[in-house]
Design an enzyme around this catalytic site. Structure first.
Site, PDB file in Angstrom:
ATOM      1  N   TRP A 172       0.912  -6.908  26.110  1.00  0.00           N
ATOM      2  CA  TRP A 172       1.298  -7.364  24.777  1.00  0.00           C
ATOM      3  C   TRP A 172       2.709  -7.927  24.763  1.00  0.00           C
ATOM      4  CZ3 TRP A 172      -0.413  -2.555  21.383  1.00  0.00           C
ATOM      5  CH2 TRP A 172      -1.824  -2.510  21.375  1.00  0.00           C
ATOM      6  N   GLU A 214       0.820  -1.225   0.000  1.00  0.00           N
ATOM      7  CA  GLU A 214       0.000   0.000   0.000  1.00  0.00           C
ATOM      8  C   GLU A 214       0.849   1.270   0.000  1.00  0.00           C
ATOM      9  OE1 GLU A 214      -0.415  -2.658   1.872  1.00  0.00           O
ATOM     10  OE2 GLU A 214      -2.518  -3.053   2.341  1.00  0.00           O
ATOM     11  N   LYS A 242      -1.472 -11.517  23.289  1.00  0.00           N
ATOM     12  CA  LYS A 242      -2.061 -10.688  24.332  1.00  0.00           C
ATOM     13  C   LYS A 242      -2.185 -11.548  25.586  1.00  0.00           C
ATOM     14  CE  LYS A 242      -3.944  -8.098  20.642  1.00  0.00           C
ATOM     15  NZ  LYS A 242      -4.703  -8.366  19.435  1.00  0.00           N
TER      16      LYS A 242
END
Ligand code: ADP
Length: 537
Positions: free
Chosen positions: A439, A325, A434
Site C-alpha cells: 500500500w 457519522e 495498491k
C-alpha cells in the site's frame, strides 16, 4: 447495586435553557450579504428561538418532524439549529454546494416538512424546492419574499413567546440530521440524538479548553457535519459567536477575525491555504494576535502549512479528524496539553498526525483480518465506537456493512496508530494505491508535495498499471509564476519516501476539482486520468 443519581436527560433544551439563564448579555454577530454586521444578544437570540418554536407548531409541525435549512452561517441559522431540537423537531441541514438533484434526494429521503432558506440563496433553492414535498418554505433575510414562501421575520413577529415552555425531551430522541456529502457514494443520513450532541459538545469543550471568554468564528459551514459542534458547544459555554455569512474569501475572513478579536476559529484546509497566502502577501496588514487556536480538519492540513502559520504568523493550528457519522470530531492533535516539552519542529510533525481520540471515542485498526498493533507502522482500517457515533444510517440498508458484529463503526480510513495512541491517517480505503501488493499512502505524498515551494495544491491518485496493478500519479497545481519538473518533484520527495512510492508520472493542471465541502474530488481525477494515462515524464 445501582448508583443513586438523578435520571437527568442530556438534551438540547438544557443547553438553550443554560444560555437563557446565564448568558443573556453575551453577543452574537453575523456578517450580512450587504457586508454590514448584524448584532444582538443571547437574550434576543433565545427569545427569537422560542418564537420560532411556537411558530413551527403553529404551522402544524409535530414531534420528530424534520426542519430543513438551506442557509449560510448566521444568527437565524443558529435560531433554527437550536429551535428545531428544543421544540421537539429535528434540524436537517442541506448543503448549499450540492447539486439540486442531490438536495432533492436528501430533503425527500429525510422527509423534511419545512425548509428555511436564505433569500440570497433562492436561485439555488428554487432548483430543488418544487421537486420536494415541503409543506412550508420560509424565506430568511432582507429583501423581497418569493411568492409562496413565508417571510421569516413576519412569522416570528406573529408568534407569542409566552406559549413556549421548555420540555424535558428524552435524551435518545432525534435532534438533528445530516447526510454525508457523497464522496463515498449515495448520500446517507446520520440522525443525531440529543444525548450524542450534549456529550459531544462537552467533550470538545473540554478537549479544546473553551471558556466563556472565547470568541468563536466557525468558518466550517453549519451544513457540514454540525459545523463540528460549534453552534451547540458555543451556546453551552456562552462564548461570543461570530458568523461569516456568505463572506468566505480570505480578506473578509481576516477582517472579521481582526475586527471581532476572535480567539477560536475552525475550517477546512483549503480555507486556511487561502488565508495563509493572503497573510504572506500582505505582511503586517492584519492583526491576528487574538487567535489562540485555529481548528483545521475535514482533510489533512499539510505539515508545511502548520509550520508556516506558526513560524511566520504565530498562529496555532489544532488538527482535527472526524466524520459526519461521528458528530463529527474523533481525534485532535495540537490541542492544549498535547505538546508539552516538544521542540517546535517535533511539534509540527506531530500536529500533522490526526491525533489522540477525544474522550468516549474508542479506536482500533484492523488489517486484512486481525487488529493491527499500535506500532506506528502497520496499516489497518480504523474502527471507532462511542456515544456520539452513528449506530446505523437513516432508513437505508446500503452501508449496513459499515458496522462490525461487535458494534464498532468502520471508518473507511486506513491508518497507523502510534504507540502513544496518536492516529495517522494514511489514506481513505478507496484512495489507497495498491502497488505490487503493497500500500502507498496518497495523503502522505500529497502533503509532502504541497511542501514544495512551487506547488500550490497536489493530489495523488491510483492509475492502473500492467506490472504493478496500480501506480501513483501526481496531479499538481503550481503557484502563480512558479514551475517544477517531474524530476525536481521526485527529488524533493525522495529523502522521505521509499523509492517505489515515488510517482513516475505527473499531470500539471490549473485546478483540482473539489467536493461540496472543499476536499479533493479524487473520483473526478481518476475518471479524467485513469483512462488516458499521462506521458511518462
Ligand atoms: P464525506 O465522506 O461525505 O466527505 P465527511 O465530511 O464526514 O464525509 O468526511 C469524513 C472523512 O474525511 C474521513 O473519513 C476522512 O477520510 C476525511 N478526513 C476528515 N478529517 C481528516 C483529517 N484531519 N485528515 C485526513 N482525513 C480527514
Amino acid at each position: 447495586m445501582d448508583g443513586l443519581m438523578m435520571d437527568y436527560q442530556l438534551n438540547v433544551p438544557a443547553i438553550l435553557r443554560r444560555a437563557d439563564e446565564l448568558y443573556g448579555d453575551k453577543e452574537i454577530a453575523s456578517h450580512l450579504p450587504d457586508k454590514s454586521w448584524h448584532r444582538y444578544t443571547y437574550a434576543d437570540f433565545v427569545s427569537r428561538t422560542k418564537k420560532l418554536i411556537v411558530a413551527l407548531r403553529g404551522l402544524g409541525l409535530e414531534d420528530g418532524d424534520r426542519v430543513g435549512t438551506f442557509m449560510w452561517n448566521h444568527s437565524q441559522h443558529l435560531e433554527a439549529y437550536m429551535g428545531a431540537p428544543v421544540g421537539g423537531f429535528v434540524t436537517h441541514t442541506l448543503n448549499l454546494r450540492l447539486h439540486p438533484d442531490d438536495n432533492t434526494y436528501i430533503a425527500t429521503h429525510g422527509g423534511d416538512r419545512v425548509l428555511l432558506v436564505d433569500k440570497v440563496l433562492w436561485p439555488l433553492a428554487e432548483q430543488f424546492i418544487p421537486r420536494c414535498s415541503f409543506d412550508h418554505v420560509i424565506a430568511v433575510g432582507a429583501g423581497d419574499t418569493p411568492e409562496d414562501a413565508i417571510d421569516y421575520e413576519e412569522l416570528l413577529a406573529d408568534a407569542d413567546e409566552s406559549a413556549f415552555a421548555y420540555r424535558d425531551l428524552a435524551e435518545n430522541t432525534a435532534a438533528a440530521m445530516c447526510y454525508t456529502s457523497g464522496t463515498t457514494g449515495r448520500p446517507k443520513g446520520v440522525l443525531y440524538s440529543h444525548r450524542a450532541i450534549a456529550l459531544h459538545a462537552l467533550t470538545v469543550i473540554a478537549s479544546l479548553g473553551i471558556t466563556a471568554d472565547d470568541i468563536c468564528l466557525p468558518v466550517v459551514p453549519m451544513f457540514h457535519a454540525n459545523a463540528w459542534c460549534f453552534p451547540f458547544l458555543s451556546t453551552m459555554t456562552g462564548v461570543k459567536q461570530v458568523f461569516p455569512g456568505p463572506h468566505l474569501d480570505p480578506v473578509s475572513l481576516l477582517e472579521a477575525l481582526q475586527q471581532e478579536k476572535v480567539t477560536l476559529t475552525a475550517g477546512v484546509p483549503t480555507i486556511w491555504m487561502g488565508i495563509l497566502q493572503t497573510l504572506d502577501a500582505n505582511p503586517g496588514a492584519y492583526d491576528t494576535s487574538s487567535i489562540r487556536m485555529m481548528t483545521v480538519g475535514g482533510s489533512a492540513p499539510p505539515r508545511a502549512m502548520i509550520e508556516a502559520f506558526s513560524e511566520r504568523h504565530g498562529l496555532h493550528i489544532v488538527h482535527g479528524w472526524g466524520m459526519t457519522e461521528m458528530s463529527p470530531v474523533g481525534t485532535l492533535s495540537g490541542a492544549p496539553g498535547q505538546e508539552a516539552g516538544l521542540e517546535p519542529q517535533e511539534a509540527y510533525s506531530r500536529r500533522a498526525l490526526q491525533g489522540l481520540p477525544i474522550p468516549f471515542c474508542e479506536i482500533r485498526a484492523r488489517g486484512a483480518t486481525d487488529l493491527v498493533p499500535w506500532d506506528g507502522e502497520t496499516m489497518g482500517e480504523l474502527e471507532v465506537r462511542g456515544p456520539s457515533i452513528a449506530s446505523a444510517y437513516y432508513e437505508s440498508d446500503e452501508g449496513a456493512d459499515r458496522w462490525t458484529d461487535d458494534g464498532w463503526f468502520k471508518t473507511g480510513d486506513i491508518v497507523t496508530i502510534h504507540r502513544d495512541g496518536f492516529v495517522e491517517v494514511q489514506d481513505r480505503e478507496k484512495d489507497l494505491v495498491k502497488s505490487g501488493g503493497e500500500w502507498i499512502s496518497t495523503v502522505a505524498l500529497e502533503n509532502a508535495l504541497m511542501g514544495h515551494p512551487a506547488v500550490a495544491e497536489a493530489a495523488v491518485i491510483a492509475v492502473p498499471d500492467e506490472k504493478w496493478s496500480e501506480r501513483p500519479l501526481g496531479v499538481v497545481v503550481f503557484r502563480e509564476g512558479e514551475v517544477a519538473s517531474p524530476d525536481e518533484l521526485r527529488e524533493f520527495l525522495a529523502p522521505n519516501f521509499a523509492k517505489w512510492w515515488l510517482p513516475e508520472k505527473f499531470e500539471f493542471v490549473d485546478e483540482i476539482p473539489k467536493t461540496a465541502v472543499g476536499k479533493f474530488r479524487k473520483t473526478a481525477l481518476r475518471e479524467q486520468f485513469a483512462k488516458q494515462p499521462a506521458e511518462t515524464t
